[in-house]
Design an enzyme around this catalytic site. Structure first.
Site, PDB file in Angstrom:
ATOM      1  CD  GLU A 193     -33.106 -71.251  22.226  1.00  0.00           C
ATOM      2  OE1 GLU A 193     -32.904 -72.327  22.969  1.00  0.00           O
ATOM      3  OE2 GLU A 193     -32.724 -70.170  22.281  1.00  0.00           O
ATOM      4  CB  SER A 219     -27.515 -57.403  17.928  1.00  0.00           C
ATOM      5  OG  SER A 219     -28.400 -57.720  16.707  1.00  0.00           O
ATOM      6  CE  LYS A 235     -29.131 -64.318  20.079  1.00  0.00           C
ATOM      7  NZ  LYS A 235     -30.556 -64.474  20.748  1.00  0.00           N
TER       8      LYS A 235
HETATM    9  C1  PLP Z   1     -27.572 -60.997  15.290  1.00  0.00           C
HETATM   10  C2  PLP Z   1     -28.734 -61.097  16.145  1.00  0.00           C
HETATM   11  N1  PLP Z   1     -29.391 -60.121  16.684  1.00  0.00           N
HETATM   12  C3  PLP Z   1     -30.500 -60.261  17.428  1.00  0.00           C
HETATM   13  C4  PLP Z   1     -30.938 -61.471  17.778  1.00  0.00           C
HETATM   14  C5  PLP Z   1     -32.339 -61.564  18.509  1.00  0.00           C
HETATM   15  O1  PLP Z   1     -32.102 -62.142  19.750  1.00  0.00           O
HETATM   16  P1  PLP Z   1     -32.392 -61.431  20.840  1.00  0.00           P
HETATM   17  O2  PLP Z   1     -33.671 -60.589  20.780  1.00  0.00           O
HETATM   18  O3  PLP Z   1     -32.424 -62.471  22.197  1.00  0.00           O
HETATM   19  O4  PLP Z   1     -31.253 -60.299  21.105  1.00  0.00           O
HETATM   20  C6  PLP Z   1     -30.679 -62.623  17.087  1.00  0.00           C
HETATM   21  C7  PLP Z   1     -31.138 -63.836  17.257  1.00  0.00           C
HETATM   22  O5  PLP Z   1     -30.666 -64.851  16.565  1.00  0.00           O
HETATM   23  C8  PLP Z   1     -29.300 -62.373  16.194  1.00  0.00           C
HETATM   24  O6  PLP Z   1     -28.632 -63.407  15.631  1.00  0.00           O
END
Ligand code: PLP
Length: 425
Positions: free
Chosen positions: A114, A383, A92
């Site tokens: 948000e 992620s 993020k």
């Molecule tokens: C660690 C992590 N991965 C994935 C996501 C999903 O978001 P996005 O689809 O925008 O990557 C989030 C959302 O809060 C997250 O914290």
């Protein structure tokens, strides 16, 4: 060859995207569009962005070969793009830095955001602390409960966290509330959206900032695989879709590489309790853009469910809708149970505690790897890290997080009501 040059000047990815906003937001959106057009190719802006990513975030994030898992599964080699190692623990922050730099150039002293899992909120609070900006984060009351470590982190960083009690008290409701705040405070406020949703230019702008993930992989993977090779498949979880589009986008022209987005199938795709907008949704308008949404016959958004707060969203970024319709990317679902099993596997086999969101992507890699050859490879976007989720996992596993004697059926002598923790003994 499918190009990755979308969207058009009005923010359309084929029939998706665009800018569906109330008149009160027109001024703010135009101001943002003009500012991004001015800075997106500005050498000073780009140099500062690169510098922040290198020295504050710690980029490039490494790619790690999950050798034990690959051996155990006996198929394709699994590689992890370690976004969990970024400062603040997830992808993020890449996007937040870009948008906060824009806010500073636009002279906006107040930032709103948000958040679902809290990772976007923490990243925003972090950058606001660093840049001296006021920060207000909207978070569904349900998510405040299940991601409490991140709520406290945001507060430590000086942000105001506003729980949202409307609707399902999750991410979509937090986004609604942030939009309302923005309409009322457009003069001094910049809205940092945390995913590739929202009206144009957000889906494009957030994608541009997150594309650093895939661009790094394009140079890292041939070094791991040799001979200019790229992975046979790239897998990422999809909430709004920002980490997925960040790793997919640079790979769109590489047609031999399968792009697989993993949505939250919750209690099952046919249970009615999931957050799989691309697999079970239909085109509609949500939060300013046209995309796949989970809606009833009257076009009302329906409630979603996922074990992971960050995937618990009834829409998806419009570029994913276009990638699905063109067939360039595939989208699948992983259930809560499968994600939880993958979470534990990654902890025990690779020594990595992943976010529950990322565990969905890893679970799908574990599913398809055995049917692939050992000379093939899968790249998974890890992620985020899972510190925020250990309370949720403990609850699901029926473990008392603090191992309180009272929860083990013991009554601590002199502890009165028997709920006093070890520190009180
Ligand atoms: C660690 C992590 N991965 C994935 C996501 C999903 O978001 P996005 O689809 O925008 O990557 C989030 C959302 O809060 C997250 O914290």
């Amino acid at each position: 060859m499918i190009s990755n040059s979308q969207p058009d000047a009005n923010g359309h990815f084929g029939p998706y995207g665009g800018c569906f906003i109330s008149e009160t937001l027109t001024y703010a959106i135009n101001e943002l569009k003009n500012a991004y057009a001015k800075y997106q190719n500005d050498p000073d802006f780009l140099a500062e962005f690169q510098n922040e990513l290198a020295h504050y975030v710690g980029r490039p994030s490494p790619v790690y070969h999950a050798a034990r898992t690959s051996r155990e599964l006996g198929g394709a080699q699994i590689y992890l793009k370690r976004e969990d190692l970024n400062h603040t623990g997830a992808h993020k922050i890449n996007n937040v830095i870009g948008q906060a730099m824009l806010a500073r150039r636009m002279g906006k002293p107040r930032i709103i955001a948000e958040t679902g899992a809290g990772q976007h909120g923490v990243a925003t609070a972090t950058i606001c602390a660093r840049y001296g900006l006021q920060c207000v984060v909207y978070m569904g009351a349900e998510d405040v409960k299940r991601q409490s470590p991140n709520v406290y982190r945001m507060k430590l960083l000086g942000a105001t966290v506003t729980p949202v009690e409307s609707g399902s008290k999750t991410l979509k409701d937090a986004l609604n509330e942030a939009m309302r705040d923005w309409v009322a405070n457009v003069d001094n406020t910049f809205y940092i959206i945390g995913t590739v949703a929202g009206p144009h230019p957000y889906p494009m702008m957030v994608r541009d900032f997150q594309s650093v993930i895939g661009k790094e992989c394009l140079t890292q993977m041939p070094k791991m695989l040799g001979a200019e090779k790229q992975p046979d498949a790239v897998i990422a979880c999809v909430g709004g879709g920002s980490n997925a589009i960040g790793i997919f986008h640079p790979y769109i022209p590489f047609e031999k590489t399968r792009l697989i987005g993993v949505e939250a199938a919750g209690r099952g795709l046919d249970s009615g309790q999931h957050a799989a907008s691309l697999e079970r949704g239909s085109p509609g308008v949500l939060h300013g853009n046209r995309t796949y949404v989970l809606q009833n016959d009257d076009g009302q958004i329906i409630e979603t469910h996922s074990i992971s707060a960050g995937l618990d969203y009834p829409g998806v970024g419009p570029e994913h809708a276009w990638l699905k319709d063109t067939g360039r990317a595939e989208y699948v679902g992983i259930t809560d149970t499968e994600a939880l099993a993958a979470f534990h596997h990654l902890c025990r086999t690779e020594g990595i505690i992943p976010a529950l969101e990322s565990s969905h992507a890893f679970a799908h890699a574990m599913k398809i790897a055995p049917a692939m050859r050992p000379d093939q490879s899968i790249l998974v976007c890890l992620s985020g890290r899972g510190d925020k989720d250990i309370g949720t996992v403990a609850d699901l596993d029926g473990v008392d997080f603090y191992d309180r004697p009272s929860m083990r059926g013991h009554v601590v002598k002199g502890a009165g009501n028997g709920t006093q923790g070890p520190q009180g003994q």
